[in-house]
Write an enzyme that holds these catalytic residues in place. Structure first.
Site, PDB file in Angstrom:
ATOM      1  N   CYS A 281       6.608 -11.158  -7.930  1.00 43.04           N
ATOM      2  CA  CYS A 281       6.418 -10.860  -6.634  1.00 43.04           C
ATOM      3  C   CYS A 281       5.292 -11.970  -5.903  1.00 43.04           C
ATOM      4  O   CYS A 281       3.953 -11.735  -6.581  1.00 43.04           O
ATOM      5  CB  CYS A 281       5.896  -9.268  -6.304  1.00 43.04           C
ATOM      6  SG  CYS A 281       7.186  -8.260  -6.900  1.00 43.04           S
TER       7      CYS A 281
ATOM      8  N   CYS B 255       6.962   8.415  -1.177  1.00 38.20           N
ATOM      9  CA  CYS B 255       5.792   7.537  -0.788  1.00 38.20           C
ATOM     10  C   CYS B 255       6.351   6.079  -0.725  1.00 38.20           C
ATOM     11  O   CYS B 255       6.507   5.541  -1.932  1.00 38.20           O
ATOM     12  CB  CYS B 255       4.507   7.716  -1.224  1.00 38.20           C
ATOM     13  SG  CYS B 255       3.255   6.639  -0.834  1.00 38.20           S
TER      14      CYS B 255
ATOM     15  N   CYS C 273       1.539 -10.605  -5.321  1.00 39.06           N
ATOM     16  CA  CYS C 273       0.694  -9.910  -6.007  1.00 39.06           C
ATOM     17  C   CYS C 273      -0.124 -10.746  -7.095  1.00 39.06           C
ATOM     18  O   CYS C 273       0.235 -11.717  -7.837  1.00 39.06           O
ATOM     19  CB  CYS C 273       1.918  -9.074  -7.033  1.00 39.06           C
ATOM     20  SG  CYS C 273       0.785  -7.756  -7.922  1.00 39.06           S
TER      21      CYS C 273
ATOM     22  N   ARG D  79      -0.470   5.514   6.474  1.00 29.75           N
ATOM     23  CA  ARG D  79      -1.662   5.213   5.729  1.00 29.75           C
ATOM     24  C   ARG D  79      -2.023   3.464   6.086  1.00 29.75           C
ATOM     25  O   ARG D  79      -1.440   2.709   5.731  1.00 29.75           O
ATOM     26  CB  ARG D  79      -1.597   5.512   4.341  1.00 29.75           C
ATOM     27  CG  ARG D  79      -2.682   5.179   3.321  1.00 29.75           C
ATOM     28  CD  ARG D  79      -2.148   5.691   1.979  1.00 29.75           C
ATOM     29  NE  ARG D  79      -1.914   6.936   1.908  1.00 29.75           N
ATOM     30  CZ  ARG D  79      -1.095   7.388   1.101  1.00 29.75           C
ATOM     31  NH1 ARG D  79      -0.657   6.457   0.190  1.00 29.75           N
ATOM     32  NH2 ARG D  79      -0.327   8.687   1.120  1.00 29.75           N
TER      33      ARG D  79
ATOM     34  N   CYS E 250      -3.536   8.207  -6.905  1.00 33.59           N
ATOM     35  CA  CYS E 250      -2.338   7.520  -7.110  1.00 33.59           C
ATOM     36  C   CYS E 250      -2.699   6.688  -8.667  1.00 33.59           C
ATOM     37  O   CYS E 250      -3.330   5.912  -8.637  1.00 33.59           O
ATOM     38  CB  CYS E 250      -1.975   6.641  -5.958  1.00 33.59           C
ATOM     39  SG  CYS E 250      -0.207   5.804  -6.412  1.00 33.59           S
TER      40      CYS E 250
ATOM     41  N   CYS F 243       1.993  -8.807 -15.595  1.00 31.23           N
ATOM     42  CA  CYS F 243       3.426  -8.141 -15.145  1.00 31.23           C
ATOM     43  C   CYS F 243       4.214  -9.244 -15.329  1.00 31.23           C
ATOM     44  O   CYS F 243       4.190 -10.396 -14.987  1.00 31.23           O
ATOM     45  CB  CYS F 243       3.162  -7.747 -13.657  1.00 31.23           C
ATOM     46  SG  CYS F 243       4.537  -6.796 -13.205  1.00 31.23           S
TER      47      CYS F 243
ATOM     48  N   CYS G  63       0.052  11.308  -7.566  1.00 24.81           N
ATOM     49  CA  CYS G  63       1.196  10.319  -6.991  1.00 24.81           C
ATOM     50  C   CYS G  63       1.222   9.236  -7.838  1.00 24.81           C
ATOM     51  O   CYS G  63       0.144   8.606  -8.516  1.00 24.81           O
ATOM     52  CB  CYS G  63       0.967   9.824  -5.664  1.00 24.81           C
ATOM     53  SG  CYS G  63       2.398   8.534  -5.111  1.00 24.81           S
TER      54      CYS G  63
END
Length: 421
Positions: free
Chosen positions: A69, A202, A72, A272, A109, A65, A142
């Site tokens: 972040c 979400c 991550c 959740r 998801c 990626c 999702c």
């Protein structure tokens, strides 16, 4: 406690606490912890009974990626020993989703690493959604693909997506210290785009990144204001090879207080327990079910979760029941509001409230993703499955937090090992 009685009364009226009350929940002592859980449990049972919704993650594209972040394992420059691969084919993704549905998941998801999808990526995901829905009757999907451009949410909706996940993660005040390659406002914009397109929003948070109590309260109030139908609460997994690898500052008690605060601020929303519950809640996970009404089944994106059967046993042993496909997840007033906005079918709508797509049967899919956890395996030519990264040696950490429980995921779609569902 007068505080808890007030919070219960407000929660039963769908009235949020004041900021001071929310902060007070986080400041309660361990001696008061069971009282806090019991109070949050009264609100949870009012809107969701004793049902637990199961969700399942499928990582369509892992690692590599360009975003930075700090939490991550898939970030730019990450040295975490995770699997890295490009897009799974639609049939591979559908096969992975079927394992979760067979285990009782109502939501799947579809997650892809990266800043955001190209229009070609959206088309690819659209074909994947179609394959999943064709092969898994009643499934709700999702998508979690990063920042959305204009029109992409609408195209995902047209392809059959029911919800879109994009977490705010932390407060606006601290966001710049976590990520430099995009802004908090970018994330808010994507959640708003999804909502405007008729997708169920979400959006959640990651706790344990060194934030103050005020930051946790700020982000949860922001999620309430955005109208998130589902709030995944992730607990930071401090992967070796990331800037936050040494942030071991959560205890089971702290996690329970955070979940209770979220429940009081968002009384009628699907709360959740997401990434990191096994690492940080550990043997206290059953207590968390008295607060949250939703969990992920099995593994996460780049980290291993608790065995799927262990999740099912935990739910039954704690006196809860897996939410069936014939029961809408959200309370009728929220389902009706989503339906009026053009929201998807399945668990987010109620036929009697004017929602759904001809049926009140909730979808068997969709998971809000915790972007700091997890991966499947490479598609195309299957790369060798790496050995799990060595867990950091146990050492003292603030509040007795443990530092020896991270296992990098090494099974699932794209590998030779069956997924943990």
């Amino acid at each position: 406690m007068d505080l808890l009685n007030t919070l219960v009364e407000k929660g039963l009226r769908r009235e949020p606490p004041t900021r001071e009350e929310a902060l007070a929940v986080l400041a309660t002592s361990d001696d008061e912890l069971l009282d806090v859980v019991a109070a949050a449990g009264k609100v949870r049972r009012q809107w969701f009974g004793r049902r637990v919704k199961l969700n399942y993650l499928v990582n369509l594209k892992s690692g590599l990626c360009p975003e930075d972040c700090s939490y991550c394992s898939q970030r730019l420059g990450s040295k975490a020993e995770i699997l890295k691969y490009t897009w799974l084919k639609p049939d591979e993704a559908s096969q992975a989703a079927a394992a979760g549905v067979a285990g009782g998941a109502k939501r799947v998801c579809l997650v892809a690493s990266g800043r955001g999808p190209t229009d070609r990526d959206v088309e690819r995901v659209g074909r994947t959604i179609e394959a999943i829905k064709e092969q898994n009757e009643g499934v709700e999907v999702c998508a979690c693909l990063g920042l959305l451009s204009d029109g992409q949410a609408e195209r995902l909706r047209e392809a059959g997506a029911d919800a879109y996940n994009h977490n705010l993660n932390t407060s606006e005040a601290t966001y710049g210290g976590i990520t430099k390659t995009h802004t908090y406002a970018d994330r808010v914009d994507t959640v708003q785009k999804a909502h405007a397109a008729g997708l169920s929003a979400c959006s959640g948070l990651i706790a344990g990144m060194g934030e103050a109590d005020e930051d946790l309260v700020d982000v949860v109030y922001a999620l309430r204001e955005l109208g998130s139908d589902s709030v995944p609460v992730n607990f930071l997994i401090p992967f070796e090879g990331t800037p936050l690898a040494k942030e071991w500052n959560l205890t089971p008690q702290r996690c329970l207080r955070i979940l209770a605060m979220v429940r009081f601020v968002c009384p009628d929303v699907e709360v959740r327990i997401a990434g990191g519950r096994e690492v940080h809640l550990r043997s206290m996970q059953p207590l968390a079910l008295h607060i949250a009404n939703s969990i992920f089944l099995g593994d996460y994106l780049t980290s291993e979760g608790q065995a799927g059967q262990a999740d099912l046993d935990m739910i039954a042993d704690a006196g809860f029941e897996v939410e069936g496909t014939g029961t809408p997840t959200l309370p009728a007033h929220r389902a009706a509001a989503l339906a009026a906005a053009g929201g998807g079918c399945g668990s987010h709508t109620d036929a009697q409230a004017g929602g759904g797509c001809g049926s009140s049967v909730p979808a068997e899919a969709g998971a809000g993703c915790g972007s700091h956890s997890g991966g499947c395996g490479p598609c195309g030519g299957h790369a060798p499955v790496p050995e799990p990264a060595e867990a950091p040696a146990a050492e003292a950490a603030p509040g007795g937090a443990r530092t020896d429980l991270v296992a990098v995921r090494r099974r699932g779609a794209g590998t030779d090992l069956a997924p943990n569902a």
